[in-house]
Design an enzyme around this catalytic site. Sequence first.
Site: not given
Length: 654
Positions: A335, A337, A528
């Site tokens: 991922d 961000t 995240d």
Amino acid sequence: MSTLGLEASLAGGGSHPTVLSDDERRRIGIRLSAGLTGVGLLALGTVLVRIAPDQWQIGEMFRGLAAAVVGIPTLISGLRGVITGDTRRATDQLVAIAVLAAAASGDFVTATLIPLFLEIGRLFEERSSLGARAAIDGIRALGARQAVRWRNGAEERVDPDSLKPGDEILVRPGERIAVDGTVLEGRAAVDQSAITGVSLHEDVGPGCPVFAGTVAIDGLLRIQVRGAGADTVLGRVVQLLAEVERTSVPVLRLFERRAGVWLPLVLTLAASTLFFTENLSRAIAVLVVAAPTALVVAGPAAVVAAMTVATRLRILIKSADFFERASDVDTLILDKTGTVTVGAPVVAEIRPAPDQSEAALLAVAASCGFGSLHPVSRAVAAEALSRGIVAASPKNLQEHPGLGVVATVGGRRAILGRRQLLTDLGVDPVSEDVGDLSQVWVAYGDRCLGCLVLRDRPRSEAREALAAMRALGIGRLILLTGDRTAVAREVGGMLGMDEVVAEVLPAQKLDVVRAEQAAGRTVMMVGDGVNDAPALGGADVGVAIGAELNEVALGGADVALLGADLTRLPKLIGLADLTRHVIGQNVWLAFGLSVVLIALAARGLLDPLTGALAQSMAVLVVVANSARILRFSRPGPLETGTPLRTEVRPGESA
């Protein structure tokens, strides 16, 4: 804030955590007492036989009692294995048969010492799990033992486990936060290093999340409980470690399934030895050395050593299966961000109005951001500081949630915020939006001074970590994000990604993972744990990275990293490779030693006592080999990414 009651004292007290529970201490005490009693009775009987031959019957009676005290627990366990079909009791069944054979032949010394040596080997096996237990108790010790509940204007000291979502607690300077929750009132610097691994204190205020096990450095906080006890980050971490302690690696589960074949085979060997040699001692020795104690220890010893290292590296592994699957990974999907980027903006470009300077624009922006905790304000203040611009202290600072900050600077109104905020306050933004970039505008008085272009930057360690992953055999790197294509490609280019997939929804991320798997690749997904949850759950290995470790992260991922240091990813793969390698060595060592010992016992070169001692030594060899994993956390070749893999898979470079 005075209404919160500053007069209460700090929480304290509580007992220190222990590695062993009271029940375990009692059981181990009983086992040790039985062993010592048996040794004492055996010694007494042997002395009577030697110094008073005319009292040999009494001496033999004491020896028989010793064999009964030490051997009966093993006999009961072996009998339970026969009744229940529990293959994990194969060792006890073999030793029980050996004890009965020795006792039937009148050799009470052998009947006593064989189960005693087995118990010594079993203690080594159990001792190998105490590393995980110590890690569990060490993490549990981070939790507060008391909490101050705030209800109806009064304070009450309570057990944190009794708190429920929606309750409110008070936390004073120096106190440990007892729950996961949200700050309702107050501001403070919080030491979150125990949870995130970040040494810098985090400034929190109303609306900010806080976690159990962190410490308020200054300021008084009123916190609404989101989770307590087992429903906190710490509670879920403890549950994870406990699950790992109870799991076994696939190679050991294979042995457990085949243990039903091992017992008849050993009995056949022992019977054949007795038939051809007519020597009961040799047959008993075969039964003793065939007990697979070292093989049983082979997996747990290596896994617990690896778990100890992982805990030091702030890596939480949910299941021992991970070590098997992670060694086959050849594709890494990340991922963007908050994973490969810091997840916080920095000033990438300053665009002043035609009649303004960059320094003037930044000085006003920094003054507005001086008293704000918003990430944009922090980014602006940091940029001004890096350029040596001293911002004037603002007055009457007001934050407009989601829009920006308005303050009085030098007697005039200053604005730092979105275009909408300037428009709402009667200021005309002189510049337009810049496509895919994030912008914030600055105004002083009634004039717009220009705008600042913000970007999320890659983590400083990201490129190095990804290079190390390639060195470990990860041949394909994919950046996966819901962010805009232009931003994603820019980050992917800086990090040397093989492919960039942007503007995807959470469900579409799972489609990307499945497409890679359909192409024959073994995929590790790193994210995240929130919008990446489907992809984390669908990947061969899912790694949740970050501090919160919420239910989504822990439910979908196989591994959780406390904090966001990407250099632990190559360490994770290196540790998995080493652990799998050591487990394989342990299995072959244990099996090879068993074969050698059986051959020696059948030829009469090992008596039953020597065979039992040799089995204990085999356990020590396996444990010592597993201890090599503990050196992984020290500086050395494994830390720098030296691959343990020798094969080259499709798509990898040799």
